[in-house]
Design an enzyme around this catalytic site. Structure first.
Site, PDB file in Angstrom:
ATOM      1  N   HIS C  64      87.744  79.375  53.768  1.00 44.68           N
ATOM      2  CA  HIS C  64      86.905  79.876  54.845  1.00 44.68           C
ATOM      3  C   HIS C  64      86.837  81.400  54.857  1.00 44.68           C
ATOM      4  CE1 HIS C  64      84.924  78.877  58.624  1.00 44.68           C
ATOM      5  NE2 HIS C  64      85.435  80.007  59.099  1.00 44.68           N
ATOM      6  N   GLU C 108      76.260  80.623  61.070  1.00 49.17           N
ATOM      7  CA  GLU C 108      77.614  80.203  60.761  1.00 49.17           C
ATOM      8  C   GLU C 108      77.838  78.757  61.190  1.00 49.17           C
ATOM      9  OE1 GLU C 108      80.879  83.131  60.311  1.00 49.17           O
ATOM     10  OE2 GLU C 108      81.358  82.376  62.285  1.00 49.17           O
ATOM     11  N   HIS C 110      80.095  75.449  62.474  1.00 52.21           N
ATOM     12  CA  HIS C 110      81.254  75.011  63.248  1.00 52.21           C
ATOM     13  C   HIS C 110      81.334  73.497  63.154  1.00 52.21           C
ATOM     14  CE1 HIS C 110      83.986  76.873  66.509  1.00 52.21           C
ATOM     15  NE2 HIS C 110      84.319  77.274  65.323  1.00 52.21           N
ATOM     16  N   HIS C 112      83.551  71.158  61.579  1.00 52.50           N
ATOM     17  CA  HIS C 112      84.747  70.359  61.862  1.00 52.50           C
ATOM     18  C   HIS C 112      85.113  70.367  63.343  1.00 52.50           C
ATOM     19  CE1 HIS C 112      84.886  70.966  57.526  1.00 52.50           C
ATOM     20  NE2 HIS C 112      85.602  69.867  57.452  1.00 52.50           N
ATOM     21  N   ASP C 283      85.123  91.553  65.317  1.00 55.95           N
ATOM     22  CA  ASP C 283      85.442  90.462  66.229  1.00 55.95           C
ATOM     23  C   ASP C 283      86.556  89.618  65.636  1.00 55.95           C
ATOM     24  OD1 ASP C 283      83.607  89.298  64.268  1.00 55.95           O
ATOM     25  OD2 ASP C 283      83.821  87.504  65.492  1.00 55.95           O
ATOM     26  N   GLU C 327      93.133  81.401  67.274  1.00 63.35           N
ATOM     27  CA  GLU C 327      91.685  81.586  67.249  1.00 63.35           C
ATOM     28  C   GLU C 327      91.107  81.554  68.651  1.00 63.35           C
ATOM     29  OE1 GLU C 327      89.878  79.077  64.294  1.00 63.35           O
ATOM     30  OE2 GLU C 327      90.791  80.246  62.681  1.00 63.35           O
TER      31      GLU C 327
END
Ligand SMILES: Nc1ncnc2c1ncn2[C@@H]1O[C@H](COP(=O)(O)OP(=O)(O)O)[C@@H](O)[C@H]1O
Ligand SMILES: [Mg+2]
Lengths: 210, 85, 756, 85
Positions: C64, C108, C110, C112, C283, C327
């Site tokens: 990733h 981007e 997401h 999973h 970020d 996260e």
């Protein structure tokens, strides 16, 4: 909303911060849409208890015009400046679409630019717009002709009682409405039906100026 | 006066007669999931509040006050406070 | 180097797993690190890593963050162009749109997290991409979401659709960005692994763009935003692992989004940037504090020293490992101009956000982490990123299918029935049920809403300019032919932008594939990237940002290869746009392109013949460009009263969509060799343009003159769609069928979101 | 087999460690309304369910099942069932 007001009246509106204890001297106070405080707890609940709302309450009593759109409407009901409450949409989901509104009372600065029973276009975008008031309150609102707008032609998007989309307070200087008239004020929006509301409230209608 | 820590639970529920679209939707969903015999579902909120107060009574008063001022919209909601520890 | 040996006395009672946790082969494997990689890690660390260090290495080196399987191939993509200000490598791509304005965008995945917890997974996906955009100093102005679910009848699908859509809306609506487009498709190959690709675009001034490269030694490193919890610890590692049925055990890594905090973070960041306090900002996305700090330091050739005791936390007894890998959402890291500290802090306090100095930049190129009086990690900062493994994984060239002539496909018994069935099928029906849950109007600048070819928003502050956005890919084509499919994804995106009158500027790609350790999957990735690259070069749409999501497999079965393309186009004069819904009675209809012939892998083949086979349609990029430029010029010269590209379902579906959008019927006479391929063939590079009667001859003459193939196929008339003697259906009938599939499907049993 | 009517309460709360933006916002609002000593607020949901079942045990089982399938999001929430009458 800021851009819309600037476009309509050529003046950039002044801003108030939620912790302010006074409001600038003004003809019209607008509480715009948006998810104040994330709409956590209840839509508009936390905003309604912001310090600045004390001043809003004060000037409302003095008769200053106040407009709450969408989250602004929710905030005004939570603050007790308008009766009733805005519950989760009957369909449970957030809904963003265009609806029809009929003008239920045009003897008021906000709605004087429209004909009585005129049907206009207006977008809505909300999760909690299902207007509720107990039977007695509802009767009072109707008797006092406090309903400003009703969803028309079967377009009620949220299950609101009596198809109510917007209401005045008893004095008529405070208007709360779920639809977004500011998103239909120029040809680029595909229509200008929302414009007259602001023009009326800001004394910009030709008739009034004449 | 020394303060103690209290763990309280506040339950906020819709008043009788106030429509509850979420409860209704859940009734429907339960039915479609094959649950039978469900007469009614009403959805409400709970708040687990940890607070310091001089006494249980003081804590209760403060919680009731919080409900009146913020946690419940008394136009449509009732509340109940209970202190567990 | 300072010898860092994890001392035995380092045991802290209050930590859940302390830093002396033994590094066993099992632990290494659990971090997704193979033997070879571990050997390299020990070499670079110059000793056995501590527990925290192992976590840091694994976060930096997983697929990733490191792109270790795809990097070699991503480098081949065209990323430059006269308008490109920043290409891949930053948080988002930056493209010049004139007048000192830039558009900043990225897409981007997401996938999973959204499968595990659809509402929060999708919501935090939207939050993450918005943060990528505003970290660069841009105010978000538009969002899209490209969604792929399993077959409608699969037990989980309805629940996932419901949760994902409300999560996308829940975050985007509350944050206050209009969602102007996207995709929704269903296919059994996504049954165990859905795709949620989120796109966001923002607007900034060219000279007010911020990047992650830190500059200057001894400067404060500041933590901004929300507090750190244990959310998603190990999330990036999870995103790089194949699913199996033990997925339930991975659940605690779910993150919860807080859109209100994000909105405050946006305002605070933009205010902070305007104050001149920011040197570098990044970020905290995947692998949170680790990735962001390493990036800022390594980019600027600086070391970073962090003191975790100063990190705002919302849970007790958090270990260094947990803090470094958390996260938690809505957080940023910044290098601050020290003299601006007071001003910066005041801004964050005003917005109710945390502001904490957690470290400083150093000149020793070390990534040094301190916690409770100990150094828990000390690693070479450049090597963490630069030395990440880069694999040239074995791959095999995908096979090719023989062309299948139209006459080999059965015609429908009844063309009307076939068309109705197609426009009411899961993949072609109206997505209104989805987009009405998204605020498409917020900010007051939306000019074209979902339902057309591309979403369009005005450029605030400019009298006439607008930006168009489209997200596209046809996974069944990519499966049949990854190279042509890759080309087609770009070409369709290009076409959708053109159809609104926008000049395509640039694109972002989100490459969703299976396990790259399988040569046939790697082959798909390689060929698709080649196709994307070729198309982007030919169509002048450089790739300026993107994301790779691999290991999208469940129990060994991969998803359809899905390289989603998000394209951005510029409209100079928005009052000359074209739309799908503005055809008017009497307009003459032109087909740009030639008669349809290609039925392999078509919606017709799948929905009517019940088969998916054969080659993907090929894209002639020269022709694509020539026709695109012709249509764009026609729209800009105000010839087109309406325009629509021809994609899934072919000519008949495109005409039907224009009828349903405008409410008018059409009467068409077309030349047909084989009626079913003429109506439903999915040949590429085609458009329908409606032209006011008085301009029709002129338009035809221009088409002749510019050499593009075209045909005058009919006119806008009445309230029925009529094509030769094949199709005759009322617009109302089409509409009710087109509009009903989604709401009917979603009203079916078992939707858990009622309790939301 | 004759069924009885049960009134049950289901409490659904966020698991420990799961971020609760709502609770956090309420904490903040209580603070600015002048309530002191509030350490923590966590928001949850309640469902008042009226259902028919053959026995209290059967009702409990059914409610637990409803929680698993619909009322709670067990990825991030815990639930508790209690039957009052
Ligand atoms: N998830 C979504 N969110 C918002 N809009 C969507 C979504 N899915 C589809 N749409 C909109 O529905 C319309 C039809 O989608 P699609 O068939 O994919 O378009 P096209 O064939 O032009 O690429 C487009 O306007 C698209 O933006
Ligand atoms: Mg299209």
């Amino acid at each position: 909303m800021i851009a819309a007001i600037s476009k309509i009246c050529g003046v950039t509106p002044l801003l108030a911060w939620h912790t302010d204890s006074t409001l600038p001297d003004s003809d019209l106070i607008i509480i715009p849409g948006g998810f104040s405080h994330g709409d956590y707890l209840r839509s508009g609940a936390i905003a309604a208890r912001a310090a600045v709302m004390d001043s809003v309450r004060e000037v409302a009593e003095k008769g200053v015009r106040i407009l709450g759109v969408c989250n602004g409407f929710q905030t005004l009901t939570e603050a007790g400046l308008l009766p009733g409450a805005l519950m989760r949409n009957a369909g449970i989901k957030f809904v963003c679409k265009e609806v029809k509104l009929s003008i239920a009372n045009n003897r008021n600065p906000f709605t004087q630019g429209y004909q009585l029973n005129e049907v206009i276009r207006c977008p809505v975008a909300h999760h909690d717009g299902n207007y509720f008031a107990d039977a007695k309150t509802l009767q009072q609102i109707e008797d006092n002709e406090q309903v400003a707008f009703r969803y028309a032609d079967g377009t009620n998007p949220n299950g609101s009682a009596n198809d109510i989309a917007g209401i005045f307070n008893t004095k008529g200087n405070v208007l709360g409405m779920m639809p977004h008239p500011e998103n239909l004020i120029e040809p680029a929006h595909g229509g200008i039906d929302g414009r007259r509301l602001f023009e009326g409230a800001l004394n910009l209608l030709k008739a009034e100026l004449a | 006066m020394s303060n103690k820590t209290f763990n309280a639970q506040v339950r906020v529920t819709l008043k009788n007669g106030v429509l509850d679209p979420q409860g209704k939707a859940i009734e429907g969903a339960l039915g479609s999931l094959g649950f039978e015999g469900v007469n009614q579902v009403r959805q409400g909120k709970t708040f687990d509040v940890q607070l310091e107060a001089s006494s249980k009574k003081a804590a209760e008063d403060q919680l009731a006050n919080m409900c009146e001022k913020l946690l419940a919209n008394t136009v449509i909601e009732d509340y109940a406070v209970s202190i567990s520890t | 180097m300072p010898g860092l040996v994890a001392p035995a006395h380092a045991k802290k009672k209050n930590m859940t797993v302390n830093n002396t946790h033994p590094i066993t082969p099992q632990l290494i494997a659990d971090h997704g690190i193979n033997d070879e990689e571990y050997a390299r890690i020990v070499e670079l660390t110059e000793r056995e890593p501590t527990y925290t260090e192992l976590g840091i290495w694994s976060a930096m080196w997983n697929e990733h963050c490191s792109y270790k399987s795809s990097k070699k191939w991503l480098k081949t993509l065209p990323t430059e162009g006269p308008r490109v200000v920043y290409g891949p490598g930053e948080n988002a791509g930056v493209v010049d749109i004139g007048d000192d304005d830039v558009v900043v965008f990225k897409m981007e995945s997401h996938n999973h997290p959204s499968y595990i917890e659809p509402y929060q997974g999708a919501a935090t996906g939207v939050g993450g991409i918005l943060r990528d955009v505003f970290t660069m100093g841009a105010r978000p102005i538009a969002a899209m979401n490209a969604l792929r679910f399993g077959e409608p009848d699969h037990a989980k699908t309805r629940h996932l659709v419901s949760g994902v859509v409300s999560g996308v809306g829940g975050y985007g609506n509350s944050f206050g960005v209009p969602t102007v487009g996207g995709e929704v498709e269903f296919h059994p190959r996504y049954n165990g692994n859905i795709l949620v690709n989120a796109f966001a675009a923002g607007l900034a001034k060219r000279d007010a763009i911020y990047v992650s490269k830190a500059e200057g030694v001894g400067l404060p490193v500041v933590y901004l935003g929300a507090k750190t919890g244990r959310d998603g610890v190990g999330g990036a590692t999870m995103a790089s692992a194949e699913f199996d049925d033990s997925i339930d055990e991975k659940r605690p890594t779910v993150q919860v989004g807080d859109p209100f905090t994000e909105k405050c973070l946006l305002e605070a960041c933009l205010e902070l940037m305007a104050s001149g306090a920011v040197i570098a900002i990044q970020d905290m996305g995947a692998a949170g504090l680790t990735c962001s700090a390493v990036e800022m330091g390594a980019r600027g050739d600086l070391g970073i020293r962090l003191n975790l005791d100063d990190v705002p936390v919302r849970e007790d007894n958090m270990t260094a490992y947990e803090m470094m890998l958390s996260e938690s959402q809505e957080r940023m890291l910044m290098v601050l101009r020290p003299e601006k500290e007071g001003e910066a802090k005041a801004i964050f306090t005003k917005w109710g956000l945390d502001f904490a100095i957690v470290g400083e930049t150093t000149d020793d190129l070390r990534f040094s982490i301190h916690h409770q009086g100990e150094e828990v990690a000390n690693l070479p900062i450049k090597e963490l990123g630069d030395e990440a493994p880069e694999y040239d994984r074995p791959w095999i060239e995908p096979g090719v299918h023989n062309d299948q002539e139209p006459h080999l496909f059965a015609p429908p018994h009844d063309f009307n029935v076939a068309l109705i069935k197609m426009i009411g099928s899961p993949d072609l029906c109206s997505r209104r049920w989805v987009w009405e849950q998204y605020d498409t109007l917020i900010q007051g600048n939306s000019l074209q809403l979902p339902g057309g070819d591309a979403g369009v928003v005005r450029v605030e502050g400019h009298p006439t300019k607008g930006l168009a956005f489209s997200s596209d890919v046809t996974p069944r084509y990519v499966e049949a032919d990854p190279f042509e499919g890759g080309k087609q994804a770009v070409a369709e995106c290009y076409r959708n932008l053109i159809a609104t009158g926008a000049e395509p500027l640039a694109a972002t790609d989100n490459l969703n594939f299976g396990n790259p350790e399988k040569p046939e999957i790697m082959g798909q990735l390689v060929a698709a990237i080649r196709g994307i690259g070729e198309a982007c070069s030919a169509l002048n749409m450089p790739i300026v940002s993107g994301n790779v999501s691999l290991y999208n497999e469940t129990n060994g079965e991969a998803i359809l290869p899905t390289p989603t393309i998000g394209g951005v186009g510029l409209i100079d004069e928005t009052d000359k746009m074209a739309r799908i819904d503005t055809a008017d009675e009497g307009d003459v209809l032109f087909l740009i392109g030639t008669e349809g012939t290609h039925l392999s892998q078509s919606i017709y083949q799948r929905e009517i013949l019940g088969e998916e086979s054969g080659p993907a349609p090929t894209v002639d990029l020269i022709m694509e460009k020539a026709r695109g430029e012709f249509v764009l010029a026609a729209i800009r010269s105000e010839y087109a009263s309406a325009c629509h590209d021809i994609s899934d379902g072919g000519l008949a579906v495109a005409l039907a969509e224009m009828c349903m959008a405008s409410g008018y019927g059409m009467a068409c006479e077309i030349d047909v060799t084989y009626p079913h391929s003429a109506l439903f063939g999915e040949d590429q590079a085609r458009y329908i343009v409606a032209v006011d009667d008085q301009w029709a001859d002129m338009f035809a003459a221009n088409s002749e003159g510019s050499g593009v193939s075209f045909a005058r196929i009919g006119s806008v008339a009445g309230d029925r769609l009529i094509i030769n003697d094949l199709i005759d259906i009322s617009v109302d009938d089409m509409k009710s069928c087109h509009e009903s599939w989604f709401p009917t499907y979603m009203a079916g049993p078992a939707v858990a979101e009622a309790a939301e």
